[in-house]
Structures are given as structure tokens and as C-alpha cells.
Design an enzyme around this catalytic site. Structure first.
Site, PDB file in Angstrom:
ATOM      1  N   CYS A  17      38.865  -7.774  -6.585  1.00 22.45           N
ATOM      2  CA  CYS A  17      38.168  -8.935  -7.162  1.00 22.45           C
ATOM      3  C   CYS A  17      37.647  -8.624  -8.570  1.00 22.45           C
ATOM      4  O   CYS A  17      37.247  -9.529  -9.296  1.00 22.45           O
ATOM      5  CB  CYS A  17      37.048  -9.408  -6.241  1.00 22.45           C
TER       6      CYS A  17
ATOM      7  N   SER B 163      19.116  -8.492  -1.807  1.00 18.74           N
ATOM      8  CA  SER B 163      20.370  -7.749  -1.831  1.00 18.74           C
ATOM      9  C   SER B 163      20.460  -6.745  -2.973  1.00 18.74           C
ATOM     10  O   SER B 163      21.164  -5.745  -2.865  1.00 18.74           O
ATOM     11  CB  SER B 163      21.563  -8.707  -1.863  1.00 18.74           C
TER      12      SER B 163
ATOM     13  N   CYS C 116      36.504  -2.175   1.225  1.00 22.19           N
ATOM     14  CA  CYS C 116      36.071  -3.251   0.327  1.00 22.19           C
ATOM     15  C   CYS C 116      34.830  -2.826  -0.463  1.00 22.19           C
ATOM     16  O   CYS C 116      33.783  -2.525   0.116  1.00 22.19           O
ATOM     17  CB  CYS C 116      35.745  -4.465   1.189  1.00 22.19           C
TER      18      CYS C 116
ATOM     19  N   ASP D  51      20.891  -7.689 -10.564  1.00 22.73           N
ATOM     20  CA  ASP D  51      21.515  -8.367  -9.422  1.00 22.73           C
ATOM     21  C   ASP D  51      22.757  -7.578  -9.024  1.00 22.73           C
ATOM     22  O   ASP D  51      23.311  -6.819  -9.829  1.00 22.73           O
ATOM     23  CB  ASP D  51      21.859  -9.824  -9.750  1.00 22.73           C
TER      24      ASP D  51
ATOM     25  N   TYR E 186      27.329  -5.663  -1.820  1.00 18.03           N
ATOM     26  CA  TYR E 186      26.540  -6.812  -1.385  1.00 18.03           C
ATOM     27  C   TYR E 186      26.496  -7.034   0.125  1.00 18.03           C
ATOM     28  O   TYR E 186      25.439  -7.335   0.685  1.00 18.03           O
ATOM     29  CB  TYR E 186      27.102  -8.093  -2.036  1.00 18.03           C
TER      30      TYR E 186
ATOM     31  N   CYS F  52      39.117 -13.127  -3.517  1.00 12.85           N
ATOM     32  CA  CYS F  52      39.376 -12.159  -2.448  1.00 12.85           C
ATOM     33  C   CYS F  52      40.241 -12.813  -1.388  1.00 12.85           C
ATOM     34  O   CYS F  52      40.003 -13.946  -0.991  1.00 12.85           O
ATOM     35  CB  CYS F  52      38.060 -11.717  -1.811  1.00 12.85           C
TER      36      CYS F  52
ATOM     37  N   CYS G 206      38.838  -0.793  -2.469  1.00 17.61           N
ATOM     38  CA  CYS G 206      39.471  -2.017  -2.957  1.00 17.61           C
ATOM     39  C   CYS G 206      38.558  -2.573  -4.036  1.00 17.61           C
ATOM     40  O   CYS G 206      37.361  -2.770  -3.810  1.00 17.61           O
ATOM     41  CB  CYS G 206      39.649  -3.047  -1.843  1.00 17.61           C
TER      42      CYS G 206
ATOM     43  N   CYS H 243      33.109 -11.817   8.955  1.00 19.39           N
ATOM     44  CA  CYS H 243      32.383 -11.770  10.204  1.00 19.39           C
ATOM     45  C   CYS H 243      31.893 -10.378  10.537  1.00 19.39           C
ATOM     46  O   CYS H 243      32.092  -9.425   9.794  1.00 19.39           O
ATOM     47  CB  CYS H 243      33.316 -12.219  11.319  1.00 19.39           C
TER      48      CYS H 243
ATOM     49  N   GLY I 119      27.314 -13.111   9.214  1.00 21.17           N
ATOM     50  CA  GLY I 119      27.785 -14.424   9.623  1.00 21.17           C
ATOM     51  C   GLY I 119      26.704 -15.228  10.303  1.00 21.17           C
ATOM     52  O   GLY I 119      26.083 -14.735  11.250  1.00 21.17           O
TER      53      GLY I 119
ATOM     54  N   ASN J  43      37.211  -9.341  12.340  1.00 26.17           N
ATOM     55  CA  ASN J  43      36.598  -9.542  11.040  1.00 26.17           C
ATOM     56  C   ASN J  43      37.664  -9.236   9.997  1.00 26.17           C
ATOM     57  O   ASN J  43      38.276  -8.181  10.060  1.00 26.17           O
ATOM     58  CB  ASN J  43      35.411  -8.567  10.898  1.00 26.17           C
ATOM     59  N   GLY J  44      37.866 -10.167   9.069  1.00 28.96           N
ATOM     60  CA  GLY J  44      38.848  -9.912   8.021  1.00 28.96           C
ATOM     61  C   GLY J  44      39.729 -11.119   7.796  1.00 28.96           C
ATOM     62  O   GLY J  44      39.406 -12.228   8.238  1.00 28.96           O
TER      63      GLY J  44
HETATM   64  P1  AMP Z   1      26.570 -16.949  -7.629  1.00 29.34           P
HETATM   65  O1  AMP Z   1      25.271 -17.682  -7.600  1.00 29.34           O
HETATM   66  O2  AMP Z   1      27.706 -17.802  -7.184  1.00 29.34           O
HETATM   67  O3  AMP Z   1      26.848 -16.249  -8.899  1.00 29.34           O
HETATM   68  O4  AMP Z   1      26.469 -15.842  -6.500  1.00 29.34           O
HETATM   69  C1  AMP Z   1      25.929 -14.604  -6.797  1.00 29.34           C
HETATM   70  C2  AMP Z   1      24.890 -14.249  -5.788  1.00 29.34           C
HETATM   71  O5  AMP Z   1      25.381 -14.412  -4.477  1.00 29.34           O
HETATM   72  C3  AMP Z   1      24.485 -12.805  -5.982  1.00 29.34           C
HETATM   73  O6  AMP Z   1      23.101 -12.795  -6.157  1.00 29.34           O
HETATM   74  C4  AMP Z   1      24.887 -12.101  -4.706  1.00 29.34           C
HETATM   75  O7  AMP Z   1      23.782 -11.445  -4.142  1.00 29.34           O
HETATM   76  C5  AMP Z   1      25.355 -13.196  -3.759  1.00 29.34           C
HETATM   77  N1  AMP Z   1      26.730 -12.972  -3.262  1.00 29.34           N
HETATM   78  C6  AMP Z   1      27.723 -12.228  -3.752  1.00 29.34           C
HETATM   79  N2  AMP Z   1      28.839 -12.300  -2.977  1.00 29.34           N
HETATM   80  C7  AMP Z   1      28.536 -13.121  -1.954  1.00 29.34           C
HETATM   81  C8  AMP Z   1      29.248 -13.584  -0.806  1.00 29.34           C
HETATM   82  N3  AMP Z   1      30.496 -13.232  -0.536  1.00 29.34           N
HETATM   83  N4  AMP Z   1      28.606 -14.433   0.034  1.00 29.34           N
HETATM   84  C9  AMP Z   1      27.355 -14.803  -0.207  1.00 29.34           C
HETATM   85  N5  AMP Z   1      26.619 -14.391  -1.272  1.00 29.34           N
HETATM   86  C10 AMP Z   1      27.197 -13.562  -2.144  1.00 29.34           C
HETATM   87 FE1  SF4 Z   2      36.306  -6.635  -1.138  1.00 29.38          FE
HETATM   88 FE2  SF4 Z   2      36.854  -7.649  -3.514  1.00 29.38          FE
HETATM   89 FE3  SF4 Z   2      38.720  -6.267  -2.176  1.00 29.38          FE
HETATM   90 FE4  SF4 Z   2      37.930  -8.658  -1.310  1.00 29.38          FE
HETATM   91  S1  SF4 Z   2      39.026  -8.214  -3.217  1.00 29.38           S
HETATM   92  S2  SF4 Z   2      38.255  -6.815  -0.077  1.00 29.38           S
HETATM   93  S3  SF4 Z   2      35.757  -8.668  -1.878  1.00 29.38           S
HETATM   94  S4  SF4 Z   2      36.749  -5.506  -2.983  1.00 29.38           S
END
Ligand code: AMP
Ligand code: SF4
Length: 460
Positions: A447, A296, A249, A358, A255, A395, A444, A13, A39, A114-115
Site C-alpha cells: 500500500c 492508535s 502486513c 499519527d 495500525y 490493499c 508487505c 477480521c 472487527g 481473516n484475510g
Molecule cells: P483517514 O482519516 O481516512 O486519513 O484515516 C486515517 C486514520 O484512520 C488514522 O488516524 C489511522 O489511525 C486510521 N486507520 C488507518 N487504517 C485504517 C483502517 N484500515 N481501518 C480503520 N482505520 C484506519
Molecule cells: Fe497490509 Fe498494505 Fe500489504 Fe494490505 S497492502 S497487506 S494493508 S501492507
């Protein structure tokens, strides 16, 4: 490794708080709009009315849909907090929208955060055994319950400190009382929170882009483990908990955050651009042109193109009127969603070898489809370059990216990922370069490497 399935607690959020600012709710409305990327499921604003009582309006939808002039006018006063909520896969209820209002006759307050609290279930079941009732699955209600039940004699500082002592995990929290605004960050510093000055008043916000929108001047970041009390005497700071670590994070930089925000002294755009430069140095691509996946990865693509000397072209375009595709209940809906959102530009990519930059690959949906789109549009080769390391671990700190079995890189080699996506090559930024791009020694990166800074409370 087995993980606790505490996904129902996920909250991703944005928060804002205003203290002694004219038309606070109007400013919160504007600030929340600039945090809308954090959000889109729902939002809310709680304000202190001139008579000292608390008012609240919240609802499902975008900020501009939930708030009309009449609803903003129903929240007069100079202090308020606001919240935007991210859509998660399995949490929908109105009761989970924030801010959360703690209705006590003596000491009412509102709280938004948020968190993700990693020991929430454990603390909640402890409290339930002692007769506490919860109406939502939101961490905010738990946080508020802990503050409220420790508010003996109206000592807010002590009550918040008690709550913080019991909670572990990631949070950037704002608490509004009739006479003060409190803002605190968890001891690890996972989620960003900034303090700004506005006239004689103060603003706190998840990102500095919200401060810029309302014309506030950035003062500083709230520190990990710090509690700010903002009241008629000014800003008072105390540290409730310190770990000595600074685990912002990495995905905020990669992103999540807006490129015009500055988090802990590092511009998000500059970080991404540097990551693109370093990605090119680590993994150059035999391409004719570079394209981003709008929007992004734009900053990373600028860096990659600059470092490679290749032209940055609009090989892919985005339909701005389509809602996000990431969190959709089924894979086929996600696939259609990507096709509705992105399109390849044949006149640019036909007959060309394309380097696609990407920011991340999570499930692989986006990459797999856009590689096919580019081929269909006539690209002779597609080289994916990802401006972050392989996303292999779930995460638990508030970014809902799915369970481990849904993550493409969880149990695949880079070659297997290339095969799944159908690209000519796929390469990722190293963790070392990620840190270098941030100019800091600690982030962090759980992930990417599975090194979680907190206990995950797997015995829940
Ligand atoms: P995917 O299609 O599942 O591989 O998602 C990757 C795409 O989603 C990338 O192009 C990122 O820009 C975007 N993305 C990465 N993390 C998130 C997130 N937490 N929520 C929404 N979009 C994300
Ligand atoms: Fe961010 Fe990844 Fe750590 Fe979650 S695990 S707080 S997405 S760096």
C-alpha cells in the site's frame, strides 16, 4: 494502473480456535472481546457439542452484544472456533458473518478466516459453472466449499491441501471438525496467527493479546504456508505451500494490531515506539510539545517525544463511547464522525506549536479535521508527522482502506498533502525506517510502494 474491483470480497477480521479446553465457548467469548479491534460488525462462535454435532451462534454487533450467558451455554463442549468481522463499505449481510458452517451429514465442519482471497471470483465462477451454489460473498464459504467438495473419505488434510492449492491471497484460517482443529496461514504470511497452550489443550488466535486474555501460554506463530492439525495426538505440522517470502502486513504493526500483541517475534508497541524514534530522526519538528491521535498512534508518539526531548502531552482526547469513523458511507458522515470522536484540549495547545504524531493518513479526513481543531483551540502551528510512508495503493489482502481514487497520497506530492490537510508541515516515515523499526528484512508494503506480492488477477 487499473485494478480489479474485488472489494466485495474483503474480509478484515480476527479468528480464534480452541481444542480440548474446558468451557471453550466462554474462553472464545473472552478471546474475541480482546480481538474486537479487528472487527465490530459481527461475530460468531461454532462449537463441537458433546455428542459430536456442531452448533453455531452468530450475529451482527459487538461480541458482548451478540453473546449472552444463554447463547454461550448453548455451545457446550471443549472445542470451538470464533470470529469477529470488520465493517466494510459495501458488504453487510448476515450471510457473510462467520464462522461458516458446512452442513454435511457425514463430515460437517465450521470454518472462519481473516484475510482476502485475491483469486476468489475466478475460482468461484469456475465452481459455479460446475454446479456449485454460493449463498454469500464471503471467502469463507468458498474456502469451505472447496474443503467440503474434496472431502472424500473424510481425509481432512488432503481436502484442506486441495483447497489451499487453488486459493491465492491472504488468509489465516481455522477449521473445526468434530474431532480436530485445523489452522493454516497463506504461503506469504500476510495475516498473523499464533498458537498457544492452555492446560492440556491448545488455542490459536489472530493475535497474542487473545492468548494472554484467556491465560494461554504462547507456543509459536503459525508459519506462512503451514497447516496445523490439532487433535487427540497433539499438534501435527505440514507445509502446504511455501514461497520463501515472509510478507507480514506492515499495517498490522502500524495500525491494526493491539500494542500488547507480539507478531512474529516483534512487539507491536516496540515496533511503533521505534518507528516514532526513527520518524523524529528523519523529520524533527519545530514544536513545543508532542501529541498522539488517541490511541492508535500513542506508541509512536512516545518514541517521537522521547527522541526529541519534547514533552508528550494530551493535546487531543478521544471520546471512547463513539463507534469507529473510518468506514462511513459518505465523506460528510466521516467528517462529523471525526469531530464526535476527537477533540483538542485548549488548555494544552493554546499558544503552542504542536507536533501531531499519527500512524497513517488514508483518505486524509482525520488529519484535515484535527489540524483545524487544534488551530481553533489556539495552537500556533501544527506539524503532522506520520509513522508510516504515504498510503498510496489499495490493499487487496484484507485491510479495507478504499479504492485508489480515495487515497490521499495516490496522486499527490507531500506538499499537496500538506496543503489539503492545512498543516504547517507534513512528513512521513521512510519505507527503509519502517523495515528498520520491525527489525526484519521483509514485510508487505504494497500500500506504500505498489509492489504487490501476489498476482492481482486483473483479468477477472
Ligand atoms: P483517514 O482519516 O481516512 O486519513 O484515516 C486515517 C486514520 O484512520 C488514522 O488516524 C489511522 O489511525 C486510521 N486507520 C488507518 N487504517 C485504517 C483502517 N484500515 N481501518 C480503520 N482505520 C484506519
Ligand atoms: Fe497490509 Fe498494505 Fe500489504 Fe494490505 S497492502 S497487506 S494493508 S501492507
Amino acid at each position: 494502473m487499473a485494478f480489479p474491483d474485488n472489494r466485495q470480497w474483503h474480509e478484515e477480521c480476527g479468528v480464534v480456535g480452541f481444542y480440548e479446553v474446558d468451557h471453550a465457548a466462554t474462553h472464545a467469548f473472552m478471546a474475541l472481546q480482546s480481538l474486537q479491534h479487528r472487527g465490530q460488525q459481527g461475530c460468531g462462535i461454532a462449537a463441537v457439542h458433546p455428542d459430536g454435532s456442531l452448533g453455531l451462534h452468530k450475529g451482527a454487533g459487538l461480541v458482548k452484544e451478540v453473546f449472552k450467558k444463554e447463547t454461550i451455554d448453548s455451545l457446550p463442549g471443549t472445542s470451538c472456533i470464533g470470529h469477529v468481522r470488520y465493517p466494510t463499505t459495501n458488504v453487510g449481510g448476515q450471510e457473510n458473518l462467520q464462522p461458516f458452517l458446512y452442513t454435511s451429514r457425514e463430515h460437517p465442519f465450521a470454518l472462519a478466516h481473516n484475510g482476502n482471497i485475491v483469486n476468489a471470483e475466478r475460482v468461484k465462477s469456475y465452481l459455479e459453472k460446475r454446479g456449485h451454489l454460493f449463498h454469500s460473498t464471503s471467502d469463507s464459504e468458498l474456502f469451505a466449499d472447496l474443503v467440503g467438495s474434496n472431502l472424500h473419505g473424510g481425509d481432512w488434510h488432503k481436502a484442506i491441501a486441495q483447497a489451499v492449492r487453488l486459493l491465492d491471497g491472504a488468509y489465516a484460517t481455522v477449521i473445526l471438525t468434530p474431532h480436530a482443529l485445523f489452522a493454516c496461514r497463506d504461503r506469504y504470511g500476510f495475516r498473523p496467527l499464533s498458537l498457544g497452550r492452555m492446560g492440556n489443550g491448545y488455542v490459536v488466535a489472530s493475535e497474542t493479546c487473545a492468548l494472554d486474555t484467556v491465560g494461554a501460554t504462547f507456543v509459536r506463530d503459525v508459519e506462512p504456508g503451514e497447516l496445523l492439525a490439532i487433535d487427540a495426538r497433539g499438534v501435527h505440522s505440514t507445509f502446504l505451500a511455501r514461497t520463501g517470502s515472509h510478507c507480514m502486513c506492515a499495517m498490522e504493526y502500524i495500525y491494526f494490531a493491539r500494542p500488547d500483541s507480539v507478531i512474529e517475534g516483534c512487539s507491536v508497541h516496540a515496533f511503533r515506539r521505534r518507528s516514532g524514534v526513527l520518524l523524529q530522526a528523519e523529520h524533527p519538528a519545530p514544536a513545543d510539545l508532542v501529541t498522539c491521535v488517541p490511541e492508535s498512534s500513542m506508541s509512536a508518539a512516545i518514541g517521537f517525544a522521547e527522541a526529541s526531548g519534547l514533552p508528550l502531552e494530551m493535546g487531543l482526547i478521544k471520546n471512547m463511547y463513539v463507534a469507529r469513523t473510518f468506514i462511513q458511507p459518505t465523506q460528510s458522515m466521516r467528517d462529523v464522525g471525526v469531530r464526535m470522536k476527537l477533540a483538542a484540549v485548549p488548555s494544552i495547545v493554546r499558544g503552542k506549536s504542536v507536533a501531531v504524531i499519527d500512524d497513517s493518513i488514508v483518505r486524509g479526513t482525520t488529519s484535515r479535521i484535527l489540524v483545524q481543531m487544534l488551530r481553533d483551540a489556539g495552537a500556533t502551528a501544527v506539524h503532522m508527522r506520520i509513522a508510516s510512508p504515504p498510503y498510496a495503493w489499495p490493499c487487496f489482502y484484507g485491510i479495507d482502506t478504499g479504492t485508489r481514487d480515495q487515497l490521499l497520497a495516490a496522486d499527490r506530492t507531500v506538499e499537496q498533502i500538506r496543503d489539503f490537510i492545512g498543516a504547517d508541515s507534513v512528513e512521513y516515515l521512510s519505507t527503509h525506517a519502517l523495515l528498520e523499526a520491525s527489525g526484519r528484512t521483509q514485510l508487505c508494503t504494497a500500500c506504500f510502494d505498489g509492489n504487490y506480492p501476489t498476482d492481482l488477477y486483473q483479468d477477472n
